[in-house]
Write a protein that holds these residues in place. Structure first.
Motif, PDB file in Angstrom:
ATOM      1  N   LEU A  23     -43.045   0.612  33.012  1.00 43.42           N
ATOM      2  CA  LEU A  23     -41.861   0.555  32.159  1.00 43.42           C
ATOM      3  C   LEU A  23     -40.803   1.578  32.549  1.00 43.42           C
ATOM      4  O   LEU A  23     -39.628   1.255  32.674  1.00 43.42           O
ATOM      5  N   ASP A  24     -41.246   2.834  32.703  1.00 43.11           N
ATOM      6  CA  ASP A  24     -40.306   3.916  33.017  1.00 43.11           C
ATOM      7  C   ASP A  24     -41.092   5.169  33.380  1.00 43.11           C
ATOM      8  O   ASP A  24     -41.551   5.908  32.506  1.00 43.11           O
ATOM      9  N   PRO A  25     -41.246   5.454  34.677  1.00 41.76           N
ATOM     10  CA  PRO A  25     -42.040   6.607  35.096  1.00 41.76           C
ATOM     11  C   PRO A  25     -41.326   7.945  34.969  1.00 41.76           C
ATOM     12  O   PRO A  25     -41.867   8.966  35.400  1.00 41.76           O
ATOM     13  N   SER A  26     -40.138   7.960  34.353  1.00 42.19           N
ATOM     14  CA  SER A  26     -39.373   9.212  34.277  1.00 42.19           C
ATOM     15  C   SER A  26     -40.030  10.249  33.385  1.00 42.19           C
ATOM     16  O   SER A  26     -39.592  11.410  33.385  1.00 42.19           O
ATOM     17  N   TYR A  27     -41.066   9.877  32.613  1.00 42.32           N
ATOM     18  CA  TYR A  27     -41.768  10.877  31.808  1.00 42.32           C
ATOM     19  C   TYR A  27     -42.370  11.960  32.673  1.00 42.32           C
ATOM     20  O   TYR A  27     -42.615  13.084  32.218  1.00 42.32           O
ATOM     21  N   LYS A  28     -42.616  11.670  33.954  1.00 37.41           N
ATOM     22  CA  LYS A  28     -43.242  12.624  34.874  1.00 37.41           C
ATOM     23  C   LYS A  28     -42.268  13.683  35.396  1.00 37.41           C
ATOM     24  O   LYS A  28     -42.695  14.647  36.048  1.00 37.41           O
ATOM     25  N   LEU A  29     -40.989  13.522  35.134  1.00 39.33           N
ATOM     26  CA  LEU A  29     -39.985  14.422  35.714  1.00 39.33           C
ATOM     27  C   LEU A  29     -39.903  15.743  34.981  1.00 39.33           C
ATOM     28  O   LEU A  29     -40.216  15.841  33.805  1.00 39.33           O
TER      29      LEU A  29
ATOM     30  N   ARG B 267     -48.219  19.014  30.743  1.00 38.67           N
ATOM     31  CA  ARG B 267     -46.847  18.612  30.426  1.00 38.67           C
ATOM     32  C   ARG B 267     -46.662  17.112  30.656  1.00 38.67           C
ATOM     33  O   ARG B 267     -46.072  16.404  29.822  1.00 38.67           O
ATOM     34  N   VAL B 268     -47.159  16.630  31.778  1.00 41.14           N
ATOM     35  CA  VAL B 268     -47.042  15.206  32.084  1.00 41.14           C
ATOM     36  C   VAL B 268     -47.809  14.381  31.048  1.00 41.14           C
ATOM     37  O   VAL B 268     -47.319  13.347  30.571  1.00 41.14           O
ATOM     38  N   GLU B 269     -48.999  14.845  30.674  1.00 40.66           N
ATOM     39  CA  GLU B 269     -49.779  14.108  29.686  1.00 40.66           C
ATOM     40  C   GLU B 269     -49.095  14.082  28.321  1.00 40.66           C
ATOM     41  O   GLU B 269     -49.089  13.050  27.648  1.00 40.66           O
ATOM     42  N   LEU B 270     -48.538  15.214  27.904  1.00 37.99           N
ATOM     43  CA  LEU B 270     -47.882  15.251  26.597  1.00 37.99           C
ATOM     44  C   LEU B 270     -46.610  14.409  26.602  1.00 37.99           C
ATOM     45  O   LEU B 270     -46.310  13.722  25.622  1.00 37.99           O
ATOM     46  N   ALA B 271     -45.854  14.459  27.696  1.00 36.72           N
ATOM     47  CA  ALA B 271     -44.665  13.614  27.801  1.00 36.72           C
ATOM     48  C   ALA B 271     -45.064  12.140  27.723  1.00 36.72           C
ATOM     49  O   ALA B 271     -44.387  11.327  27.074  1.00 36.72           O
ATOM     50  N   ALA B 272     -46.176  11.788  28.372  1.00 35.85           N
ATOM     51  CA  ALA B 272     -46.676  10.415  28.290  1.00 35.85           C
ATOM     52  C   ALA B 272     -47.015  10.051  26.854  1.00 35.85           C
ATOM     53  O   ALA B 272     -46.738   8.935  26.392  1.00 35.85           O
ATOM     54  N   CYS B 273     -47.613  10.987  26.134  1.00 34.02           N
ATOM     55  CA  CYS B 273     -47.974  10.749  24.734  1.00 34.02           C
ATOM     56  C   CYS B 273     -46.733  10.451  23.895  1.00 34.02           C
ATOM     57  O   CYS B 273     -46.724   9.503  23.096  1.00 34.02           O
ATOM     58  N   TYR B 274     -45.677  11.232  24.085  1.00 32.89           N
ATOM     59  CA  TYR B 274     -44.433  10.980  23.346  1.00 32.89           C
ATOM     60  C   TYR B 274     -43.891   9.592  23.661  1.00 32.89           C
ATOM     61  O   TYR B 274     -43.467   8.856  22.765  1.00 32.89           O
ATOM     62  N   ARG B 275     -43.886   9.240  24.935  1.00 35.91           N
ATOM     63  CA  ARG B 275     -43.368   7.928  25.333  1.00 35.91           C
ATOM     64  C   ARG B 275     -44.210   6.801  24.735  1.00 35.91           C
ATOM     65  O   ARG B 275     -43.684   5.767  24.320  1.00 35.91           O
ATOM     66  N   LEU B 276     -45.529   6.983  24.722  1.00 36.63           N
ATOM     67  CA  LEU B 276     -46.409   5.953  24.174  1.00 36.63           C
ATOM     68  C   LEU B 276     -46.195   5.774  22.671  1.00 36.63           C
ATOM     69  O   LEU B 276     -46.178   4.646  22.162  1.00 36.63           O
ATOM     70  N   ILE B 277     -46.050   6.874  21.962  1.00 38.52           N
ATOM     71  CA  ILE B 277     -45.823   6.767  20.524  1.00 38.52           C
ATOM     72  C   ILE B 277     -44.493   6.070  20.247  1.00 38.52           C
ATOM     73  O   ILE B 277     -44.379   5.272  19.308  1.00 38.52           O
TER      74      ILE B 277
END
Length: 245
Positions: free
Chosen positions: A239-245, A9-19
């Motif tokens: 930038l914004d670590p909230s993707y981990k939440l 989940r954390v990895e996929l959220a990171a992917c969305y943020r990166l895109i």
């Protein structure tokens, strides 16, 4: 949920943020999906209607192979029609843990060119012989199209959806994202070169094939992908670590 599920989940959220960071989104449309570890036929997808820079690990929705929510009580919407292409790949490619589909300007433009992606640059040559093409059949709502998508992708990591956009797959989220970043970059550079109107210096077929083999060897031997993904995560954490939440 299991630790393994939370990790993806954390990895996929990171992917969305990166895109979103690299400006490869199409507002709230298109998707990135990943298999849920140890849960056959279960996948994670973005909540429909959210911007990609809003996605968090906990906001991702678990769906089945038909794109239906596993937890019907969750308030987030999903877009089952948008999962048609993804489900085709997930069902047929057991190595494709993650599938990414985009509608970038460069990707759509190259998808509309008869010659497709040309081996003009080192980045493009990394994918020589590793890109499939799927003819446009309309908005992907027909489940029968899944068989043709599967056949056109084959064992390749990249599929150019004619007159539509790009699709990449990976054994991990990191691998699928890396493919998408570099294939889209190759499309951008090709369009920039073609826009000059000058004659193009096309490397030989032998060189293109050699670069493709070298890329496979480097990715396997050096662990560059792990270093690359770690660098991306450091960027997001700053930038914004909230993707981990």
């Amino acid at each position: 949920m299991s630790e393994a599920e939370w990790a993806v989940r954390v990895e996929l959220a990171a992917c969305y943020r990166l895109i979103a960071h690299f400006r490869m989104t199409d507002l709230i449309y298109t998707h990135c999906t990943v298999r849920v570890p140890d849960e056959p036929g279960r996948f994670l997808i973005n909540p429909y209607g959210w911007r990609w820079d809003e996605i968090t690990a906990s906001s991702l929705v678990k769906i089945d192979v038909d794109g239906n929510k596993v937890d019907a009580h969750r308030p987030e919407r999903v877009n089952p029609a948008g999962f048609t292409i993804h489900s085709a790949v997930h069902m047929s490619r057991h190595d494709a843990a993650c599938v990414i589909h985009t509608h970038t300007k460069a990707g759509m433009a190259v998808s509309a060119l008869k010659e497709g992606l040309l081996p003009l640059t080192q980045i493009a040559m990394q994918y020589h012989g590793r890109v499939g093409y799927h003819a446009y059949e309309g908005i992907a709502l027909d489940l029968d199209e899944r068989e043709r998508i599967i056949a056109d992708l084959g064992s390749k990591p990249v599929l150019i959806l004619r007159n539509h956009g790009l699709l990449t797959v990976g054994r991990t989220v990191a691998e699928a994202f890396s493919h998408m970043y570099y294939v889209d970059k190759a499309c951008e550079v090709q369009l920039a070169a073609q826009a000059t109107g000058a004659a193009l210096d096309m490397p030989s077929l032998a060189v293109a094939e050699r670069v493709g083999r070298q890329f496979d060897q480097m990715a396997f031997d050096d662990g560059d992908l792990l270093l690359e993904w770690a660098a991306h995560l450091r960027l997001l954490d700053r930038l914004d670590p909230s993707y981990k939440l």
